[in-house]
Design a protein around this motif. Structure first.
Motif, PDB file in Angstrom:
ATOM      1  N   LYS A   1       3.111   8.327   5.590  1.00 23.58           N
ATOM      2  CA  LYS A   1       3.942   7.298   6.214  1.00 23.58           C
ATOM      3  C   LYS A   1       4.028   7.447   7.740  1.00 23.58           C
ATOM      4  N   PRO A   2       4.149   8.671   8.302  1.00 22.37           N
ATOM      5  CA  PRO A   2       4.173   8.778   9.773  1.00 22.37           C
ATOM      6  C   PRO A   2       2.942   8.177  10.443  1.00 22.37           C
ATOM      7  N   ILE A   3       1.796   8.222   9.760  1.00 25.47           N
ATOM      8  CA  ILE A   3       0.584   7.616  10.313  1.00 25.47           C
ATOM      9  C   ILE A   3       0.633   6.098  10.162  1.00 25.47           C
ATOM     10  N   LEU A   4       1.039   5.632   8.979  1.00 28.22           N
ATOM     11  CA  LEU A   4       1.074   4.189   8.704  1.00 28.22           C
ATOM     12  C   LEU A   4       2.086   3.466   9.572  1.00 28.22           C
ATOM     13  N   PHE A   5       3.242   4.127   9.835  1.00 28.10           N
ATOM     14  CA  PHE A   5       4.315   3.493  10.598  1.00 28.10           C
ATOM     15  C   PHE A   5       4.332   3.945  12.064  1.00 28.10           C
ATOM     16  N   LYS A   6       3.281   4.678  12.470  1.00 32.79           N
ATOM     17  CA  LYS A   6       3.150   5.145  13.856  1.00 32.79           C
ATOM     18  C   LYS A   6       4.369   5.944  14.301  1.00 32.79           C
ATOM     19  N   GLU A   7       4.759   6.891  13.456  1.00 34.63           N
ATOM     20  CA  GLU A   7       5.883   7.775  13.762  1.00 34.63           C
ATOM     21  C   GLU A   7       5.349   9.111  14.257  1.00 34.63           C
ATOM     22  N   ASN A   8       6.251  10.056  14.465  1.00 30.45           N
ATOM     23  CA  ASN A   8       5.869  11.385  14.951  1.00 30.45           C
ATOM     24  C   ASN A   8       5.001  12.092  13.911  1.00 30.45           C
ATOM     25  N   LYS A   9       3.732  12.268  14.204  1.00 31.86           N
ATOM     26  CA  LYS A   9       2.789  12.833  13.230  1.00 31.86           C
ATOM     27  C   LYS A   9       3.031  14.310  12.971  1.00 31.86           C
ATOM     28  N   LYS A  10       3.776  14.979  13.854  1.00 27.55           N
ATOM     29  CA  LYS A  10       4.096  16.389  13.623  1.00 27.55           C
ATOM     30  C   LYS A  10       4.966  16.569  12.379  1.00 27.55           C
TER      31      LYS A  10
ATOM     32  N   ASN B   1      10.364  -3.327   5.001  1.00 32.06           N
ATOM     33  CA  ASN B   1       9.045  -2.824   4.617  1.00 32.06           C
ATOM     34  C   ASN B   1       9.136  -1.458   3.938  1.00 32.06           C
ATOM     35  N   ILE B   2      10.028  -0.614   4.431  1.00 30.46           N
ATOM     36  CA  ILE B   2      10.221   0.699   3.809  1.00 30.46           C
ATOM     37  C   ILE B   2      10.651   0.536   2.363  1.00 30.46           C
ATOM     38  N   VAL B   3      11.654  -0.314   2.127  1.00 34.28           N
ATOM     39  CA  VAL B   3      12.145  -0.560   0.764  1.00 34.28           C
ATOM     40  C   VAL B   3      11.033  -1.149  -0.099  1.00 34.28           C
ATOM     41  N   LEU B   4      10.283  -2.106   0.462  1.00 30.88           N
ATOM     42  CA  LEU B   4       9.206  -2.767  -0.282  1.00 30.88           C
ATOM     43  C   LEU B   4       8.145  -1.772  -0.730  1.00 30.88           C
ATOM     44  N   TYR B   5       7.674  -0.934   0.162  1.00 32.55           N
ATOM     45  CA  TYR B   5       6.587  -0.009  -0.171  1.00 32.55           C
ATOM     46  C   TYR B   5       7.016   1.012  -1.221  1.00 32.55           C
ATOM     47  N   TYR B   6       8.215   1.532  -1.073  1.00 39.49           N
ATOM     48  CA  TYR B   6       8.690   2.508  -2.059  1.00 39.49           C
ATOM     49  C   TYR B   6       8.956   1.843  -3.409  1.00 39.49           C
ATOM     50  N   ASP B   7       9.434   0.598  -3.382  1.00 42.37           N
ATOM     51  CA  ASP B   7       9.662  -0.122  -4.641  1.00 42.37           C
ATOM     52  C   ASP B   7       8.345  -0.371  -5.377  1.00 42.37           C
ATOM     53  N   LEU B   8       7.295  -0.656  -4.634  1.00 45.52           N
ATOM     54  CA  LEU B   8       5.981  -0.836  -5.259  1.00 45.52           C
ATOM     55  C   LEU B   8       5.545   0.428  -5.984  1.00 45.52           C
ATOM     56  N   ILE B   9       5.866   1.578  -5.415  1.00 49.84           N
ATOM     57  CA  ILE B   9       5.526   2.856  -6.046  1.00 49.84           C
ATOM     58  C   ILE B   9       6.181   2.967  -7.419  1.00 49.84           C
ATOM     59  N   CYS B  10       7.402   2.495  -7.526  1.00 49.17           N
ATOM     60  CA  CYS B  10       8.145   2.616  -8.789  1.00 49.17           C
ATOM     61  C   CYS B  10       7.467   1.882  -9.941  1.00 49.17           C
ATOM     62  N   PHE B  11       6.635   0.890  -9.634  1.00 46.12           N
ATOM     63  CA  PHE B  11       5.954   0.156 -10.691  1.00 46.12           C
ATOM     64  C   PHE B  11       4.819   0.955 -11.319  1.00 46.12           C
ATOM     65  N   ALA B  12       4.557   2.147 -10.797  1.00 46.82           N
ATOM     66  CA  ALA B  12       3.591   3.040 -11.449  1.00 46.82           C
ATOM     67  C   ALA B  12       4.114   3.519 -12.796  1.00 46.82           C
ATOM     68  N   CYS B  13       5.397   3.236 -13.089  1.00 49.29           N
ATOM     69  CA  CYS B  13       5.983   3.628 -14.377  1.00 49.29           C
ATOM     70  C   CYS B  13       5.330   2.893 -15.546  1.00 49.29           C
ATOM     71  N   ILE B  14       4.593   1.810 -15.283  1.00 50.14           N
ATOM     72  CA  ILE B  14       3.966   1.063 -16.378  1.00 50.14           C
ATOM     73  C   ILE B  14       2.753   1.788 -16.952  1.00 50.14           C
ATOM     74  N   TYR B  15       2.308   2.873 -16.284  1.00 53.07           N
ATOM     75  CA  TYR B  15       1.187   3.641 -16.829  1.00 53.07           C
ATOM     76  C   TYR B  15       1.738   4.766 -17.700  1.00 53.07           C
ATOM     77  N   PRO B  16       1.224   4.975 -18.924  1.00 47.01           N
ATOM     78  CA  PRO B  16       0.017   4.373 -19.494  1.00 47.01           C
ATOM     79  C   PRO B  16       0.288   3.206 -20.442  1.00 47.01           C
ATOM     80  N   ILE B  17       1.516   2.659 -20.478  1.00 46.09           N
ATOM     81  CA  ILE B  17       1.797   1.550 -21.386  1.00 46.09           C
ATOM     82  C   ILE B  17       2.675   0.535 -20.663  1.00 46.09           C
ATOM     83  N   MET B  18       2.445  -0.769 -20.922  1.00 49.36           N
ATOM     84  CA  MET B  18       3.068  -1.821 -20.116  1.00 49.36           C
ATOM     85  C   MET B  18       4.125  -2.619 -20.876  1.00 49.36           C
ATOM     86  N   ASP B  19       4.863  -1.987 -21.775  1.00 52.32           N
ATOM     87  CA  ASP B  19       5.891  -2.737 -22.492  1.00 52.32           C
ATOM     88  C   ASP B  19       7.125  -2.920 -21.607  1.00 52.32           C
ATOM     89  N   MET B  20       8.122  -3.645 -22.128  1.00 52.99           N
ATOM     90  CA  MET B  20       9.268  -4.017 -21.319  1.00 52.99           C
ATOM     91  C   MET B  20      10.042  -2.790 -20.846  1.00 52.99           C
TER      92      MET B  20
END
Length: 500
Positions: free
Chosen positions: A181-190, A280-299
């Protein structure tokens, strides 16, 4: 301040009571609920994950639960209380995020989102997907404060690693995003170094545990290589069709549509650079949460991801709703709020009353397990299901006296064995994809080598295998039916044994 603390305490206590009794009342036939409890219980009993227990995720959820059971008792009631605590803090965190992006307030919660999420969430059982997403929510809360320093970066790394140790699919993306994220958002890379250091500490501890317990190869088998056998080859539409439940189908479609539309809108705004950095921060992290559908995509597996985007959903409709709210007189808004609070206070007492009524045998359809059911004492079941359990337990005890071991080749096995304080690895979670690498072949070999063993099969599962959605390993069932003798039946199960 004192009034605020009192409100939070009432909210906390009422939520825990409501969620705990809801689980005891309504989760009596939910096998996933028992499987998660059983895995944690067996760790508490001294068994090793992966080597002795067929866990297919990283084990933090089960270790935390096992520790809680050790302190407060090895019972389903203790498990329900802990899941209610997890539920509350998950909802509370989402409500704080909602308050921040709607009102730019870092203190307090958004009560609208709290009760909305509570309404959705109380019908779903808490498990490792939610825990992994919870750590992501904590990361979001820290990121929203926009404090770019060594301590914050180190803490973010720790939380990302804990997400990975709760569920590998969600956690892997969390670790990668936190790290880069520091690279993507141009933050302090240290700060990448501090994040990496935070990530490596829990992971190093976990790998050391696997090496010392000699379970590394078992972990790789169950949590990595074995997952490829989990896929059932069905689409979302197949799942909804096979469940044959109109309400299930409608709710599932709504969840997916809302999630898709919300994500597409914010991604489009992101491309057009119309989102703030906070959104954008909330959006990107929320997208990560959808990895919960692996390995099955039920409700159930999409729910953690759907709940995670609720703050963005509410932000999307906020401006339009404001236009109508401003028209309504303040006194009416106050009246509505008081009515909602009154309902929220009354509901936990209604739920408790329902449980007490069933506990006192004042219900024709349901009963509470008591006295002789070990860790499941306190759970509400249908009387019909309890009678089936009683029949099978009596049958297994009689066969044990004759020198036979009984193995249930059915997904319901966990229910019958928890009530006897028994555990059979793989067989108590008899679902394809839960046996590790080449697990089906290994179980077939075990069955071929077995002696003085009776196998119980529900033939309904077998004859309807092309019509129902499940993960049942039919090759194992077919082998037993084809090669063993049919000795009759007990309730819904047909009895099979080797010829002498």
């Amino acid at each position: 301040m004192k009034n605020k603390k009192t409100k939070y305490f009432i909210l906390f206590l009422g939520s825990i009571i409501f969620l705990t009794f809801t689980q005891l009342l309504f989760f009596g036939s939910r096998l996933d609920y028992y499987w998660n409890f059983n895995n944690s219980l067996q760790i508490n009993n001294g068994l090793l994950p992966y080597k002795d227990i067929n866990i297919i995720t990283t084990p933090l959820f089960h270790f935390i639960t096992s520790f809680f059971l050790q302190i407060f008792g090895k019972s389903i009631v203790s498990f329900a209380i802990l899941m209610s605590l997890f539920d509350f803090f998950f909802i509370f965190s989402l409500s704080k995020i909602t308050n921040i992006i709607l009102n730019n307030k870092f203190k307090g919660i958004n009560y609208t989102s709290f009760f909305l999420i509570m309404i959705i969430m109380y019908t779903f059982y808490y498990e490792y997907n939610f825990l992994s997403c919870f750590f992501v929510l904590l990361i979001i809360l820290i990121e929203l404060k926009n404090k770019d320093n060594c301590y914050t970066s180190f803490l973010l790394g720790i939380l990302a690693s804990l997400s990975l140790l709760s569920k590998q699919s969600i956690g892997l993306f969390t670790v990668l995003f936190v790290l880069f994220k520091p690279i993507l958002f141009k933050e302090n890379k240290k700060m990448i170094l501090y994040r990496l250091f935070g990530i490596l500490i829990p992971i190093t501890i976990f790998i050391t545990y696997l090496l010392l317990s000699n379970t590394l190869s078992d972990f790789v088998s169950y949590c990595i290589l074995g997952l490829k056998e989990f896929n059932n080859g069905l689409t979302i539409l197949d799942i909804m069709k096979i469940n044959n439940m109109l309400s299930y189908s409608i709710v599932t479609i709504i969840f997916y549509i809302i999630s898709f539309i919300t994500i597409m809108i914010y991604l489009f705004k992101c491309i057009k650079k119309k989102n703030s950095k906070l959104i954008n921060i909330v959006l990107y992290y929320d997208l990560i949460c959808f990895a919960c559908i692996y390995p099955i995509m039920d409700m159930h597996h999409v729910i953690p991801g759907f709940l995670s985007i609720i703050p963005l959903v509410l932000l999307l409709i906020n401006n339009r709703v404001k236009e109508y709210i401003n028209i309504i007189k303040k006194e009416y808004i106050t009246l509505i709020k008081r009515c909602l609070i009154s309902v929220a206070v009354i509901i936990p007492f209604i739920v408790i009353g329902m449980y007490i009524k069933i506990y006192n045998n004042n219900n024709m359809k349901y009963t509470v397990l008591k006295d002789d059911y070990y860790s499941l004492n306190g759970m509400v079941l249908k009387k019909e299901l309890k009678e089936k359990i009683d029949k099978l337990v009596l049958f297994e005890k009689e066969k044990n006296k004759e020198g036979y071991q009984s193995i249930i080749l059915n997904k319901d096995a966990v229910l019958y064995h928890l009530t006897q304080n028994k555990y059979y690895k793989d067989y108590d979670l008899f679902m394809r994809g839960n046996f590790g690498k080449n697990g089906n072949d290994r179980l077939l070999d075990d069955i071929k080598k077995s002696n003085n063993t009776i196998y119980l099969i529900n033939l309904y599962d077998y004859v309807t295998k092309d019509k129902i959605y499940n993960q049942i390993p039919f090759d194992i069932i077919e082998y037993v039916i084809s090669n063993y003798d049919n000795l009759g039946s007990i309730d819904v199960f047909t009895i099979y044994s080797k010829s002498k």
